[in-house]
Design a protein around this motif. Structure first.
Motif, PDB file in Angstrom:
ATOM      1  N   ALA A  61      69.159   9.820  71.098  1.00 17.19           N
ATOM      2  CA  ALA A  61      69.497  11.236  71.267  1.00 17.19           C
ATOM      3  C   ALA A  61      68.589  12.123  70.415  1.00 17.19           C
ATOM      4  O   ALA A  61      68.166  13.201  70.856  1.00 17.19           O
ATOM      5  N   VAL A  62      68.292  11.663  69.210  1.00 14.50           N
ATOM      6  CA  VAL A  62      67.405  12.430  68.325  1.00 14.50           C
ATOM      7  C   VAL A  62      66.004  12.493  68.928  1.00 14.50           C
ATOM      8  O   VAL A  62      65.390  13.563  68.999  1.00 14.50           O
ATOM      9  N   LYS A  63      65.496  11.346  69.393  1.00 12.42           N
ATOM     10  CA  LYS A  63      64.165  11.329  69.998  1.00 12.42           C
ATOM     11  C   LYS A  63      64.108  12.161  71.275  1.00 12.42           C
ATOM     12  O   LYS A  63      63.104  12.821  71.541  1.00 12.42           O
ATOM     13  N   ALA A  64      65.179  12.153  72.044  1.00 14.81           N
ATOM     14  CA  ALA A  64      65.221  12.977  73.260  1.00 14.81           C
ATOM     15  C   ALA A  64      65.161  14.459  72.914  1.00 14.81           C
ATOM     16  O   ALA A  64      64.495  15.244  73.603  1.00 14.81           O
ATOM     17  N   ARG A  65      65.832  14.845  71.830  1.00 14.16           N
ATOM     18  CA  ARG A  65      65.811  16.250  71.408  1.00 14.16           C
ATOM     19  C   ARG A  65      64.419  16.641  70.934  1.00 14.16           C
ATOM     20  O   ARG A  65      63.941  17.744  71.198  1.00 14.16           O
ATOM     21  N   ILE A  66      63.756  15.745  70.226  1.00  9.90           N
ATOM     22  CA  ILE A  66      62.390  16.009  69.749  1.00  9.90           C
ATOM     23  C   ILE A  66      61.440  16.137  70.936  1.00  9.90           C
ATOM     24  O   ILE A  66      60.619  17.053  70.989  1.00  9.90           O
ATOM     25  N   GLU A  67      61.573  15.233  71.909  1.00  8.20           N
ATOM     26  CA  GLU A  67      60.724  15.300  73.101  1.00  8.20           C
ATOM     27  C   GLU A  67      60.973  16.582  73.888  1.00  8.20           C
ATOM     28  O   GLU A  67      60.042  17.169  74.439  1.00  8.20           O
ATOM     29  N   ALA A  68      62.215  17.033  73.940  1.00  9.30           N
ATOM     30  CA  ALA A  68      62.528  18.278  74.634  1.00  9.30           C
ATOM     31  C   ALA A  68      61.892  19.472  73.919  1.00  9.30           C
ATOM     32  O   ALA A  68      61.398  20.404  74.566  1.00  9.30           O
ATOM     33  N   ALA A  69      61.886  19.430  72.589  1.00  9.41           N
ATOM     34  CA  ALA A  69      61.279  20.529  71.829  1.00  9.41           C
ATOM     35  C   ALA A  69      59.762  20.550  71.995  1.00  9.41           C
ATOM     36  O   ALA A  69      59.141  21.607  71.907  1.00  9.41           O
ATOM     37  N   LEU A  70      59.175  19.384  72.244  1.00 11.28           N
ATOM     38  CA  LEU A  70      57.719  19.294  72.393  1.00 11.28           C
ATOM     39  C   LEU A  70      57.280  19.223  73.861  1.00 11.28           C
ATOM     40  O   LEU A  70      56.105  18.982  74.138  1.00 11.28           O
ATOM     41  N   ALA A  71      58.197  19.448  74.786  1.00 13.87           N
ATOM     42  CA  ALA A  71      57.875  19.355  76.210  1.00 13.87           C
ATOM     43  C   ALA A  71      56.749  20.326  76.568  1.00 13.87           C
ATOM     44  O   ALA A  71      56.761  21.486  76.180  1.00 13.87           O
ATOM     45  N   GLY A  72      55.760  19.806  77.279  1.00 13.88           N
ATOM     46  CA  GLY A  72      54.657  20.634  77.738  1.00 13.88           C
ATOM     47  C   GLY A  72      53.550  20.863  76.726  1.00 13.88           C
ATOM     48  O   GLY A  72      52.586  21.556  77.021  1.00 13.88           O
ATOM     49  N   THR A  73      53.666  20.280  75.551  1.00 15.97           N
ATOM     50  CA  THR A  73      52.644  20.503  74.521  1.00 15.97           C
ATOM     51  C   THR A  73      51.602  19.404  74.475  1.00 15.97           C
ATOM     52  O   THR A  73      50.548  19.586  73.869  1.00 15.97           O
ATOM     53  N   GLY A  74      51.898  18.252  75.072  1.00 13.39           N
ATOM     54  CA  GLY A  74      50.972  17.133  75.016  1.00 13.39           C
ATOM     55  C   GLY A  74      50.995  16.396  73.693  1.00 13.39           C
ATOM     56  O   GLY A  74      50.084  15.635  73.382  1.00 13.39           O
ATOM     57  N   ILE A  75      52.028  16.612  72.901  1.00  9.80           N
ATOM     58  CA  ILE A  75      52.148  15.975  71.587  1.00  9.80           C
ATOM     59  C   ILE A  75      53.236  14.908  71.651  1.00  9.80           C
ATOM     60  O   ILE A  75      54.356  15.195  72.046  1.00  9.80           O
ATOM     61  N   SER A  76      52.902  13.671  71.289  1.00 10.47           N
ATOM     62  CA  SER A  76      53.911  12.613  71.187  1.00 10.47           C
ATOM     63  C   SER A  76      53.803  11.964  69.815  1.00 10.47           C
ATOM     64  O   SER A  76      52.995  11.062  69.624  1.00 10.47           O
ATOM     65  N   PRO A  77      54.602  12.447  68.878  1.00  9.77           N
ATOM     66  CA  PRO A  77      54.498  11.963  67.500  1.00  9.77           C
ATOM     67  C   PRO A  77      55.283  10.676  67.277  1.00  9.77           C
ATOM     68  O   PRO A  77      56.138  10.300  68.069  1.00  9.77           O
ATOM     69  N   SER A  78      54.989  10.029  66.164  1.00  9.23           N
ATOM     70  CA  SER A  78      55.842   8.923  65.724  1.00  9.23           C
ATOM     71  C   SER A  78      57.007   9.545  64.953  1.00  9.23           C
ATOM     72  O   SER A  78      56.845  10.550  64.266  1.00  9.23           O
ATOM     73  N   VAL A  79      58.182   8.958  65.103  1.00 12.10           N
ATOM     74  CA  VAL A  79      59.410   9.531  64.537  1.00 12.10           C
ATOM     75  C   VAL A  79      60.003   8.553  63.531  1.00 12.10           C
ATOM     76  O   VAL A  79      60.128   7.366  63.822  1.00 12.10           O
ATOM     77  N   GLN A  80      60.363   9.081  62.354  1.00  6.44           N
ATOM     78  CA  GLN A  80      61.073   8.298  61.339  1.00  6.44           C
ATOM     79  C   GLN A  80      62.315   9.077  60.934  1.00  6.44           C
ATOM     80  O   GLN A  80      62.223  10.257  60.576  1.00  6.44           O
ATOM     81  N   ILE A  81      63.465   8.419  60.999  1.00  4.46           N
ATOM     82  CA  ILE A  81      64.721   9.035  60.587  1.00  4.46           C
ATOM     83  C   ILE A  81      65.242   8.218  59.414  1.00  4.46           C
ATOM     84  O   ILE A  81      65.349   6.998  59.505  1.00  4.46           O
ATOM     85  N   SER A  82      65.557   8.905  58.317  1.00  6.72           N
ATOM     86  CA  SER A  82      65.961   8.150  57.138  1.00  6.72           C
ATOM     87  C   SER A  82      66.976   8.927  56.311  1.00  6.72           C
ATOM     88  O   SER A  82      67.154  10.132  56.487  1.00  6.72           O
ATOM     89  N   SER A  83      67.628   8.184  55.436  1.00  4.27           N
ATOM     90  CA  SER A  83      68.549   8.755  54.465  1.00  4.27           C
ATOM     91  C   SER A  83      68.428   7.932  53.194  1.00  4.27           C
ATOM     92  O   SER A  83      68.366   6.704  53.261  1.00  4.27           O
ATOM     93  N   PRO A  84      68.390   8.584  52.030  1.00  6.53           N
ATOM     94  CA  PRO A  84      68.273   7.809  50.787  1.00  6.53           C
ATOM     95  C   PRO A  84      69.534   7.008  50.462  1.00  6.53           C
ATOM     96  O   PRO A  84      69.506   6.117  49.637  1.00  6.53           O
ATOM     97  N   ASN A  85      70.633   7.296  51.134  1.00  3.79           N
ATOM     98  CA  ASN A  85      71.907   6.628  50.846  1.00  3.79           C
ATOM     99  C   ASN A  85      72.210   5.507  51.837  1.00  3.79           C
ATOM    100  O   ASN A  85      73.359   5.187  52.072  1.00  3.79           O
ATOM    101  N   GLY A  86      71.215   4.923  52.457  1.00  3.55           N
ATOM    102  CA  GLY A  86      71.446   3.848  53.420  1.00  3.55           C
ATOM    103  C   GLY A  86      71.028   4.271  54.818  1.00  3.55           C
ATOM    104  O   GLY A  86      70.271   5.219  55.001  1.00  3.55           O
ATOM    105  N   SER A  87      71.531   3.551  55.789  1.00  4.66           N
ATOM    106  CA  SER A  87      71.211   3.861  57.178  1.00  4.66           C
ATOM    107  C   SER A  87      71.721   5.255  57.531  1.00  4.66           C
ATOM    108  O   SER A  87      72.869   5.603  57.235  1.00  4.66           O
ATOM    109  N   TRP A  88      70.907   6.018  58.196  1.00  3.83           N
ATOM    110  CA  TRP A  88      71.290   7.395  58.513  1.00  3.83           C
ATOM    111  C   TRP A  88      72.431   7.452  59.532  1.00  3.83           C
ATOM    112  O   TRP A  88      73.125   8.464  59.637  1.00  3.83           O
ATOM    113  N   LEU A  89      72.657   6.367  60.254  1.00  2.00           N
ATOM    114  CA  LEU A  89      73.704   6.371  61.271  1.00  2.00           C
ATOM    115  C   LEU A  89      75.111   6.396  60.688  1.00  2.00           C
ATOM    116  O   LEU A  89      76.045   6.864  61.332  1.00  2.00           O
TER     117      LEU A  89
END
Length: 139
Positions: free
Chosen positions: A66-94
């Motif tokens: 869901a997070v990656k889909a939101r990022i792709e939607a924000a970048l739609a039409g720009t031709g940019i496909s970045p690498s994505v890292q999701i993190s939290s210092p207190n363990g798994s972000w989930l």
């Protein structure tokens, strides 16, 4: 004594020599401006996408897809496909609880998004953007 004006044919090569000296400098300036502008544009777009992805990641019940889909939607039409890292210092972000921070970090090599093909000014540059927000997940 009679003064004769310079004839045009005596200076016929001067313009060509001046152009040969100035044109490479002028083109380098123009192309460098285009490269720098694109670098700033990509950076701004990545910051917006990172913020949007982070806004999704802090909500309860969200997944990495869901997070990656939101990022792709924000970048739609720009031709940019970045690498994505999701993190939290207190363990798994989930499964972090409020108010733990969650960070979304996006990165893309500039050579992948340059408008001029192989960039001459920023060839080894990686454009990075991140956003950090507090988790809204309750225990």
């Amino acid at each position: 004594m009679r003064v004769t004006p310079l004839r045009r044919c005596e200076r016929s090569g001067a313009a060509a020599v001046e152009m040969a000296i100035i044109l490479p400098l002028f083109l380098t300036l123009i192309l460098g401006t285009i490269e720098a502008s694109r670098l700033g544009m990509v950076s701004q777009l990545l910051h917006v996408a990172a913020r949007e992805g982070c806004r999704t990641a802090v909500l309860p019940g969200q997944t990495e897809a869901a997070v990656k889909a939101r990022i792709e939607a924000a970048l739609a039409g720009t031709g940019i496909s970045p690498s994505v890292q999701i993190s939290s210092p207190n363990g798994s972000w989930l499964n972090v609880e409020a108010p733990s921070p969650i960070t979304v970090r996006l990165s893309v090599p500039f050579k992948n998004v340059s408008w001029l093909g192989d960039p001459f000014a920023f060839e080894d540059t990686t454009v990075v953007a991140s956003a950090t927000m507090s988790s809204e997940k309750n225990p």
